[in-house]
Design a protein around this motif. Sequence first.
Motif, PDB file in Angstrom:
ATOM      1  N   LYS A 116     -13.707  36.893  16.717  1.00  0.00           N
ATOM      2  CA  LYS A 116     -12.974  36.345  17.861  1.00  0.00           C
ATOM      3  C   LYS A 116     -11.467  36.445  17.694  1.00  0.00           C
ATOM      4  N   SER A 174     -16.006  35.518   6.514  1.00  0.00           N
ATOM      5  CA  SER A 174     -16.336  34.278   7.215  1.00  0.00           C
ATOM      6  C   SER A 174     -15.364  34.079   8.376  1.00  0.00           C
ATOM      7  N   GLY A 175     -15.779  33.256   9.331  1.00  0.00           N
ATOM      8  CA  GLY A 175     -14.932  32.968  10.482  1.00  0.00           C
ATOM      9  C   GLY A 175     -15.741  32.884  11.758  1.00  0.00           C
ATOM     10  N   GLU A 176     -15.026  32.931  12.867  1.00  0.00           N
ATOM     11  CA  GLU A 176     -15.641  32.840  14.186  1.00  0.00           C
ATOM     12  C   GLU A 176     -15.969  34.249  14.689  1.00  0.00           C
ATOM     13  N   TRP A 177     -17.210  34.460  15.048  1.00  0.00           N
ATOM     14  CA  TRP A 177     -17.697  35.751  15.515  1.00  0.00           C
ATOM     15  C   TRP A 177     -18.311  35.600  16.900  1.00  0.00           C
ATOM     16  N   THR A 189     -20.555  30.991  13.967  1.00  0.00           N
ATOM     17  CA  THR A 189     -19.637  30.640  12.903  1.00  0.00           C
ATOM     18  C   THR A 189     -20.267  31.030  11.572  1.00  0.00           C
ATOM     19  N   GLY A 232     -19.890  30.853   7.560  1.00  0.00           N
ATOM     20  CA  GLY A 232     -19.193  30.111   6.509  1.00  0.00           C
ATOM     21  C   GLY A 232     -19.138  30.888   5.207  1.00  0.00           C
TER      22      GLY A 232
END
Length: 67
Positions: free
Chosen positions: A13, A41-44, A64, A66
Amino acid sequence: VTGAKISGALSMKEMDHGKTEFEFTEKGHGVYEGISKVEMSGEWNLHLNAEHGSDRLQQDIPITVGD
């Protein structure tokens, strides 16, 4: 639903890492599995495309990942 053609595309994102596209396979009884790797990791966002006969569905699903 059995006999559908389903594909997905993963993209971050907040960063432009391009898209990772992959296909889903039917496991039986309308259950499908798609396997893909994420780079960090992160918002996808998972963008799904499904086709069954003349029916079409597109849906975006936030994910999300982690550490």
